[in-house]
Design a protein around this motif. Structure first.
Motif, PDB file in Angstrom:
ATOM      1  N   VAL A  84      48.078  19.274  -1.085  1.00  0.00           N
ATOM      2  CA  VAL A  84      48.183  18.633   0.223  1.00  0.00           C
ATOM      3  C   VAL A  84      47.997  19.721   1.273  1.00  0.00           C
ATOM      4  O   VAL A  84      48.776  20.682   1.339  1.00  0.00           O
ATOM      5  N   PHE A  85      46.975  19.571   2.103  1.00  0.00           N
ATOM      6  CA  PHE A  85      46.548  20.601   3.049  1.00  0.00           C
ATOM      7  C   PHE A  85      46.554  19.999   4.443  1.00  0.00           C
ATOM      8  O   PHE A  85      45.873  19.003   4.699  1.00  0.00           O
ATOM      9  N   THR A  86      47.349  20.570   5.350  1.00  0.00           N
ATOM     10  CA  THR A  86      47.403  20.048   6.714  1.00  0.00           C
ATOM     11  C   THR A  86      47.011  21.137   7.697  1.00  0.00           C
ATOM     12  O   THR A  86      47.414  22.301   7.560  1.00  0.00           O
ATOM     13  N   TYR A  87      46.214  20.738   8.702  1.00  0.00           N
ATOM     14  CA  TYR A  87      45.664  21.728   9.636  1.00  0.00           C
ATOM     15  C   TYR A  87      45.339  21.057  10.964  1.00  0.00           C
ATOM     16  O   TYR A  87      44.646  20.039  10.997  1.00  0.00           O
ATOM     17  N   ASN A  88      45.865  21.621  12.047  1.00  0.00           N
ATOM     18  CA  ASN A  88      45.475  21.200  13.388  1.00  0.00           C
ATOM     19  C   ASN A  88      44.259  22.030  13.780  1.00  0.00           C
ATOM     20  O   ASN A  88      44.363  23.245  13.985  1.00  0.00           O
ATOM     21  N   CYS A  89      43.109  21.391  13.908  1.00  0.00           N
ATOM     22  CA  CYS A  89      41.825  22.086  14.051  1.00  0.00           C
ATOM     23  C   CYS A  89      41.525  22.506  15.481  1.00  0.00           C
ATOM     24  O   CYS A  89      40.504  23.164  15.730  1.00  0.00           O
ATOM     25  N   LEU A 109      44.200  16.254   8.786  1.00  0.00           N
ATOM     26  CA  LEU A 109      43.548  17.022   9.842  1.00  0.00           C
ATOM     27  C   LEU A 109      43.869  16.409  11.203  1.00  0.00           C
ATOM     28  O   LEU A 109      43.629  15.218  11.420  1.00  0.00           O
ATOM     29  N   GLN A 110      44.411  17.221  12.102  1.00  0.00           N
ATOM     30  CA  GLN A 110      44.740  16.756  13.442  1.00  0.00           C
ATOM     31  C   GLN A 110      43.827  17.452  14.447  1.00  0.00           C
ATOM     32  O   GLN A 110      43.396  18.580  14.236  1.00  0.00           O
ATOM     33  N   GLU A 111      43.578  16.771  15.552  1.00  0.00           N
ATOM     34  CA  GLU A 111      42.672  17.280  16.588  1.00  0.00           C
ATOM     35  C   GLU A 111      41.372  17.772  15.941  1.00  0.00           C
ATOM     36  O   GLU A 111      40.847  18.828  16.284  1.00  0.00           O
ATOM     37  N   LEU A 112      40.889  16.984  15.002  1.00  0.00           N
ATOM     38  CA  LEU A 112      39.655  17.360  14.312  1.00  0.00           C
ATOM     39  C   LEU A 112      38.487  17.383  15.280  1.00  0.00           C
ATOM     40  O   LEU A 112      37.592  18.224  15.180  1.00  0.00           O
ATOM     41  N   ASP A 155      56.085  32.319   7.982  1.00  0.00           N
ATOM     42  CA  ASP A 155      56.330  32.435   9.426  1.00  0.00           C
ATOM     43  C   ASP A 155      55.884  31.170  10.153  1.00  0.00           C
ATOM     44  O   ASP A 155      55.135  30.345   9.593  1.00  0.00           O
ATOM     45  N   PRO A 156      56.312  30.992  11.390  1.00  0.00           N
ATOM     46  CA  PRO A 156      55.887  29.812  12.166  1.00  0.00           C
ATOM     47  C   PRO A 156      54.368  29.673  12.220  1.00  0.00           C
ATOM     48  O   PRO A 156      53.634  30.661  12.172  1.00  0.00           O
ATOM     49  N   THR A 157      53.922  28.449  12.344  1.00  0.00           N
ATOM     50  CA  THR A 157      52.479  28.155  12.308  1.00  0.00           C
ATOM     51  C   THR A 157      51.912  27.825  13.686  1.00  0.00           C
ATOM     52  O   THR A 157      50.730  27.510  13.803  1.00  0.00           O
ATOM     53  N   PHE A 158      52.729  27.920  14.732  1.00  0.00           N
ATOM     54  CA  PHE A 158      52.296  27.582  16.097  1.00  0.00           C
ATOM     55  C   PHE A 158      53.176  28.369  17.060  1.00  0.00           C
ATOM     56  O   PHE A 158      54.348  28.603  16.766  1.00  0.00           O
ATOM     57  N   LYS A 159      52.714  28.836  18.198  1.00  0.00           N
ATOM     58  CA  LYS A 159      51.381  28.726  18.742  1.00  0.00           C
ATOM     59  C   LYS A 159      50.714  30.081  18.620  1.00  0.00           C
ATOM     60  O   LYS A 159      51.211  31.074  19.161  1.00  0.00           O
ATOM     61  N   ILE A 160      49.596  30.147  17.938  1.00  0.00           N
ATOM     62  CA  ILE A 160      48.907  31.382  17.636  1.00  0.00           C
ATOM     63  C   ILE A 160      47.999  31.745  18.812  1.00  0.00           C
ATOM     64  O   ILE A 160      47.352  30.889  19.399  1.00  0.00           O
ATOM     65  N   LYS A 161      47.969  33.046  19.112  1.00  0.00           N
ATOM     66  CA  LYS A 161      47.052  33.512  20.148  1.00  0.00           C
ATOM     67  C   LYS A 161      45.616  33.302  19.715  1.00  0.00           C
ATOM     68  O   LYS A 161      45.312  33.230  18.526  1.00  0.00           O
ATOM     69  N   ILE A 219      48.525  29.597   5.489  1.00  0.00           N
ATOM     70  CA  ILE A 219      47.347  30.432   5.259  1.00  0.00           C
ATOM     71  C   ILE A 219      46.969  31.083   6.588  1.00  0.00           C
ATOM     72  O   ILE A 219      46.132  30.573   7.339  1.00  0.00           O
ATOM     73  N   PRO A 220      47.573  32.235   6.908  1.00  0.00           N
ATOM     74  CA  PRO A 220      47.308  32.872   8.209  1.00  0.00           C
ATOM     75  C   PRO A 220      45.898  33.431   8.343  1.00  0.00           C
ATOM     76  O   PRO A 220      45.494  33.793   9.463  1.00  0.00           O
ATOM     77  N   SER A 221      45.152  33.531   7.245  1.00  0.00           N
ATOM     78  CA  SER A 221      43.819  34.133   7.311  1.00  0.00           C
ATOM     79  C   SER A 221      42.804  33.245   8.028  1.00  0.00           C
ATOM     80  O   SER A 221      41.719  33.706   8.392  1.00  0.00           O
ATOM     81  N   VAL A 222      43.122  31.965   8.229  1.00  0.00           N
ATOM     82  CA  VAL A 222      42.179  31.046   8.869  1.00  0.00           C
ATOM     83  C   VAL A 222      42.279  31.202  10.384  1.00  0.00           C
ATOM     84  O   VAL A 222      43.353  31.051  10.968  1.00  0.00           O
ATOM     85  N   ALA A 223      41.155  31.528  11.004  1.00  0.00           N
ATOM     86  CA  ALA A 223      41.120  31.700  12.460  1.00  0.00           C
ATOM     87  C   ALA A 223      40.415  30.497  13.094  1.00  0.00           C
ATOM     88  O   ALA A 223      39.806  29.680  12.412  1.00  0.00           O
ATOM     89  N   GLY A 224      40.516  30.411  14.416  1.00  0.00           N
ATOM     90  CA  GLY A 224      39.796  29.357  15.122  1.00  0.00           C
ATOM     91  C   GLY A 224      40.670  28.273  15.689  1.00  0.00           C
ATOM     92  O   GLY A 224      40.182  27.319  16.283  1.00  0.00           O
ATOM     93  N   SER A 225      42.000  28.389  15.516  1.00  0.00           N
ATOM     94  CA  SER A 225      42.901  27.374  16.045  1.00  0.00           C
ATOM     95  C   SER A 225      44.173  28.063  16.505  1.00  0.00           C
ATOM     96  O   SER A 225      44.436  29.231  16.174  1.00  0.00           O
ATOM     97  N   ASP A 226      44.993  27.333  17.262  1.00  0.00           N
ATOM     98  CA  ASP A 226      46.296  27.877  17.636  1.00  0.00           C
ATOM     99  C   ASP A 226      47.372  27.481  16.627  1.00  0.00           C
ATOM    100  O   ASP A 226      48.570  27.655  16.875  1.00  0.00           O
ATOM    101  N   HIS A 227      46.944  26.930  15.474  1.00  0.00           N
ATOM    102  CA  HIS A 227      47.829  26.630  14.353  1.00  0.00           C
ATOM    103  C   HIS A 227      47.333  27.365  13.106  1.00  0.00           C
ATOM    104  O   HIS A 227      46.132  27.635  12.967  1.00  0.00           O
ATOM    105  N   PHE A 228      48.241  27.681  12.201  1.00  0.00           N
ATOM    106  CA  PHE A 228      47.876  28.108  10.855  1.00  0.00           C
ATOM    107  C   PHE A 228      47.908  26.882   9.936  1.00  0.00           C
ATOM    108  O   PHE A 228      48.778  26.021  10.098  1.00  0.00           O
TER     109      PHE A 228
END
Length: 523
Positions: free
Chosen positions: A7-12, A46-49, A269-275, A326-335
């Protein structure tokens, strides 16, 4: 006997993501499985896809969803097949099954449902769900996006209550039922509620629950940070996490949402809000990876239902093999966050506990119980027996003369002709009403789009802009709105400004088809 599910969740963050980055993230998750066997199911929440205007007005989601679909399909040598996709606004849920094990043929009774509770009754926020039967065991996967911002825990709790009340999974329509009203269809079709006996529930998404820590009054704030750094680790903040407080109540009646749900221990660690990522995705330090304007929080979560009767076997409960980000994924303000779940298939999980069932009843949340399931099965068996009886009666009926057969055949031709004329008229009326419905849905979505982007503008400017846009639209379509909603033209502008649902509650249920005009029977 059991099945593993990723189960994989990601705010894009409304951005197009590359196939390579998504596939690498999924492989990182799959590699954590101890026996290296790829999971049977993969569920993407997937949110804000997509950007708001693409999701609501232009329905242009393919380019945003395609990298995720391709990444899953080509994830392993055997690959995966897409089972079904469900969506509400920019929130998507997609389910896949391993393509090399013939398990796709064991899936049956696939149903979907969605509920929206965004601003202006639009789907800026909402949940979409997929329910299916696999090896005789029912599974439900939910993708969710709840209300944002600190201090809004009560709104997020309300989002869950609305989802639990309104999610409903309907059976297939019988031939001809598509021409009846929605209300009649609801009565005639099999319906399951969200909470159901003998059904595994998996809930994943950007639930937006925040960490309730006080703003910093130290020198850290003077450097731009409005929250205090933890002494050693963000995990110190877990006792102040809103959702942990919700689901870890000592007594079920003390919880304010997610009754019967559990979550694995959080070790990330927290997944929001990433720079916004620096060059090559580097950040200065763990703390400085987060935006200075928002308290870092575990917004992205995966929960599962475990509120079954105590006498149910522990072997029938879901177990969590891995829960991480998965902190290695860039491109969003969420992990992204993922969970590897082991779902038992040898036995059904059993009925919902009486404590949870009684508590849900006090909250106005319906459940589908074993008795209702049994009665439904008995009704189906009764229909089959009646059909067999009618067939036997027809077989034993006395033979007709050739003249009687000719008269019966002529009557059939007349009825077929009448049926065709009637259904053509009804189909035309249906198309007309749905065209009107589509225009109003687009209008609501467009207003929601402006509402979304003007949210940060000072109130009086937002109000002036909003009223000007609403008035301009109203002058163009006031007559169709008034006619469709069966209200006067003065009320129609209120429907436009404040949301159609609030002015004309019957709007979404007012699609019953009027009887056609009498038609001369052809000879």
């Amino acid at each position: 006997m059991s099945a593993t599910a990723l189960v994989f969740t990601y705010n894009c963050n409304r951005r197009v993501h590359s196939y390579g980055s998504i596939r690498s993230a999924l492989l990182e998750a799959v590699d954590t499985i101890s026996d290296s066997t790829p999971p049977l199911f993969i569920f993407l929440s997937l949110q804000e896809l997509t950007p708001v205007h693409d999701a609501f007005y232009f329905d242009n989601s393919e380019q945003y969803l395609a990298p995720f679909v391709q990444a899953v399909i080509s994830l392993t040598d055997g690959g995966y097949k897409q089972v079904v996709v469900s969506s509400v606004g920019p929130t998507f849920g997609a389910l896949f099954v391993a393509a090399d094990r013939d398990d796709e043929f064991k899936i049956s009774d696939i149903r979907t449902s969605a509920v929206s509770f965004g601003a202006m009754s639009t789907a800026l926020k909402g949940v979409c769900a997929i329910r299916l039967t696999f090896e005789g065991v029912e599974l439900t996967f939910v993708a969710a996006h709840f209300a944002a911002h600190s201090g809004k825990r009560h709104v997020r709790d309300s989002n869950f209550v609305n989802a639990a009340r309104k999610l409903a999974f309907f059976g297939e329509l019988s031939p001809g039922d598509e021409y009846t009203s929605f209300a009649q269809n609801d009565e005639q079709r099999d319906r399951d509620f969200f909470y159901k006996d003998n059904c595994h529930l998996i809930f994943a998404g950007d639930l937006n629950y925040r960490v309730d820590v006080q703003e910093s009054t130290t020198t850290v704030a003077s450097k731009g940070w409005t929250w205090p750094f933890p002494e050693s680790s963000f995990l110190e903040w877990l006792p102040d996490d809103e959702l942990s407080t919700v689901i870890s109540a000592d007594k079920p009646e003390e919880a304010t949402a997610f009754w019967g749900f559990k979550e694995a221990d959080i070790t990330f660690d927290p997944t929001f809000k990433i720079k916004r990522p620096l060059k090559n995705g580097a950040v200065e330090s763990d703390f400085q990876a987060y935006s200075s304007s928002r308290v870092p929080s575990w917004c992205d979560r995966v929960l599962y239902f475990d509120g079954f009767e105590d006498d149910s076997s522990s072997a029938s409960s879901i177990s969590v093999l891995k829960y991480s980000s998965i902190p290695s994924v860039a491109g969003s303000d969420h992990f992204p966050v993922y969970a590897i779940l082991e779902i038992p298939l040898a036995t059904t999980p059993g009925p919902i506990s009486s404590v949870i069932g009684d508590l849900l009843a006090t909250k106005g949340i319906a459940t589908t119980t074993e008795d209702e399931i049994t009665n439904s099965m008995h009704d189906e068996q009764q229909k089959e027996r009646e059909a067999e009886t009618e067939t036997d009666a027809d077989a034993n009926a006395p033979s007709l003369s050739s003249e009687q057969l000719e008269q019966a055949e002529q009557k059939k031709r007349q009825l077929r002709a009448l049926y065709k004329i009637t259904t053509d008229q009804m189909s035309a009326q249906t198309s007309h009403r749905y065209a009107r419905m589509g225009k109003l849905r687009k209008l609501e979505s467009l207003i929601g789009f402006f509402n979304y982007y003007f949210a940060t503008v000072p109130g009086f400017l937002w109000l002036i802009t909003y009223l000007v846009i609403s008035l301009a639209l109203y002058l163009q379509i006031k007559d169709p709105i008034a006619e469709f909603l069966h209200v006067n033209k003065g009320t129609s502008i209120l429907a436009l400004i404040f949301g159609v649902d609030r002015i004309a509650p019957r709007y979404r249920r007012h699609y019953s088809i009027a009887q056609p005009e009498p038609t001369t029977l052809p000879v």
